[in-house]
Design a protein around this motif. Structure first.
Motif, short mmCIF file in Angstrom:
data_model
loop_
_atom_site.label_atom_id
_atom_site.label_comp_id
_atom_site.label_asym_id
_atom_site.label_seq_id
_atom_site.Cartn_x
_atom_site.Cartn_y
_atom_site.Cartn_z
N SER A 49 0.81 -1.22 0.00
CA SER A 49 0.00 0.00 0.00
C SER A 49 0.84 1.27 0.00
O SER A 49 0.31 2.37 -0.17
N VAL A 50 2.15 1.12 0.18
CA VAL A 50 3.05 2.28 0.23
C VAL A 50 3.80 2.37 -1.09
O VAL A 50 4.69 1.55 -1.37
N ASP A 51 3.44 3.34 -1.94
CA ASP A 51 4.16 3.47 -3.20
C ASP A 51 5.47 4.24 -2.99
O ASP A 51 5.78 4.69 -1.89
N GLN A 52 6.24 4.40 -4.07
CA GLN A 52 7.57 5.00 -3.92
C GLN A 52 7.49 6.45 -3.45
O GLN A 52 8.31 6.89 -2.64
N THR A 158 2.45 3.11 9.99
CA THR A 158 1.73 2.22 9.07
C THR A 158 0.49 2.90 8.51
O THR A 158 -0.07 3.81 9.14
N ASP A 159 0.06 2.45 7.32
CA ASP A 159 -1.20 2.94 6.75
C ASP A 159 -2.22 1.80 6.64
O ASP A 159 -3.24 1.94 5.98
N GLY A 160 -1.91 0.65 7.29
CA GLY A 160 -2.82 -0.49 7.16
C GLY A 160 -2.94 -1.30 8.43
O GLY A 160 -2.22 -1.08 9.41
N ARG A 161 -3.83 -2.27 8.37
CA ARG A 161 -4.04 -3.19 9.48
C ARG A 161 -3.25 -4.47 9.24
O ARG A 161 -2.93 -4.81 8.12
N ASN A 162 -2.98 -5.17 10.31
CA ASN A 162 -2.26 -6.44 10.22
C ASN A 162 -3.05 -7.43 9.35
O ASN A 162 -4.19 -7.74 9.65
N ASN A 163 -2.44 -7.92 8.26
CA ASN A 163 -3.11 -8.90 7.40
C ASN A 163 -2.20 -10.06 7.01
O ASN A 163 -2.48 -10.82 6.10
N SER A 164 -1.08 -10.18 7.73
CA SER A 164 -0.10 -11.24 7.44
C SER A 164 0.54 -11.68 8.75
O SER A 164 0.85 -10.85 9.60
#
Length: 237
Positions: A49-52, A158-164
Motif C-alpha cells: 500500500s506504500v508506493d515509492q 503504518t497505513d494499514g491493518r495487520n493482514n499477514s
C-alpha cells in the motif's frame, strides 16, 4: 527469537550500513558501551500500500524531524543527553530488514547527520502484505544489541491493518511484558479509523500513544510531533 534469516539480515544490513554511516556521522556515533535516555526503533512501513512517493515522504519526514531544533534540544536536555536510534523497514511476515544500525545521537550536528542519512535511505525491502506483528517481533529482538537505556520504544508507522502473520495483540502484550513501549503513527489515507485500531491492538506500555496523520503529506509534521513526545518522555503532549 528471530529466525536464522532475520539474524542474517540484521548482520548483513548492519555491516553494510555502518560503513556508509562512518563517512556521515561523527566519530563514535555508532553505539558501543554507552548509556542513553532512550533506545528508539523506527519501524517503517514498506508494504504494497506504500508506493515509492509515499515511501519517500516517510523518509523525508523522518530526516527533517531529526534536523529540527526542537528535537535536538529535547535530546540534549535528557539526563544523559543522548539517545540511540535504529531503523527497520518491514512489510509482510517474511520481510523485515535493519536499514540503520544502532546509532547514538546527542543532538546538534549528530542529529543533523542522522536526519540527512535517513532522508536519503533507499527502499531496501521487497513489498508485501502488512505484518505489524512480525515487525514488532523483529524489532524487539534488536534491543538485545542496544545500549543500556532508561526507556525502550518501538515507533511503528503504518497505513494499514495487520493482514499477514500472527495477530498483533498477543505480540504487543509480549513486548509490554518486557518493558517495551510501542507507539504508532497511523496514516489514515486508506483506513480513516486506523488510529482506533492501533489504540486497541498495537500500542502499549508506559506512556504509549497513537499519532494520526490524515495522509502522507501530513506525515512529516506528525512524525516530528511523535518523535518530540517520545524523546521527551511520557506525560508530554
Amino acid at each position: 527469537m528471530p529466525s536464522r534469516r532475520a539474524l542474517n539480515l540484521i548482520a548483513a544490513g548492519a555491516a553494510g550500513i555502518a560503513m556508509s554511516l562512518s563517512s556521515i556521522l561523527p566519530p563514535g556515533a555508532v553505539a558501543e558501551g554507552v548509556e542513553v535516555d532512550l533506545a528508539l526503533i523506527l519501524a517503517i512501513d514498506c508494504s504494497f500500500s506504500v508506493d515509492q512517493r509515499e515511501f519517500a515522504l516517510q523518509m523525508q519526514g523522518l530526516g527533517l524531524a531529526f534536523r529540527r531544533e526542537e528535537v535536538k534540544r529535547a535530546i540534549a536536555q535528557g539526563s544523559r543527553g543522548r539517545i540511540a536510534v535504529t531503523a527497520v523497514q518491514w512489510s509482510d511476515d517474511q520481510n523485515q530488514a535493519v536499514v540503520l544500525p544502532w546509532t547514538v545521537v546527542s543532538g546538534g550536528t549528530e542529529s543533523d547527520a542522522l536526519g540527512q542519512h535517513l532522508a536519503n535511505l533507499p527502499r531496501q525491502l521487497a513489498e508485501g502484505g502488512t505484518s505489524i506483528a512480525a515487525a514488532l517481533t523483529f524489532s524487539a529482538a534488536l534491543f538485545e544489541g542496544a545500549p543500556a537505556a532508561e526507556r525502550r520504544v518501538v515507533d511503528v508507522s503504518t497505513d494499514g491493518r495487520n493482514n499477514s502473520g500472527p495477530r498483533v495483540a498477543p505480540v504487543r502484550d509480549a513486548l509490554m511484558a518486557q518493558g517495551i513501549t510501542i507507539n504508532a503513527l497511523t496514516i489514515l489515507n486508506e483506513w480513516p479509523t486506523l488510529n482506533i485500531y492501533a489504540e486497541n491492538n498495537v500500542i502499549g506500555g508506559a506512556g504509549s500513544f497513537a499519532m494520526p496523520a490524515n495522509d502522507y503529506e501530513a506525515y512529516g509534521e506528525a512524525i516530528f510531533r511523535k518523535l518530540l513526545r517520545e524523546i521527551t518522555g511520557p506525560g508530554i503532549s
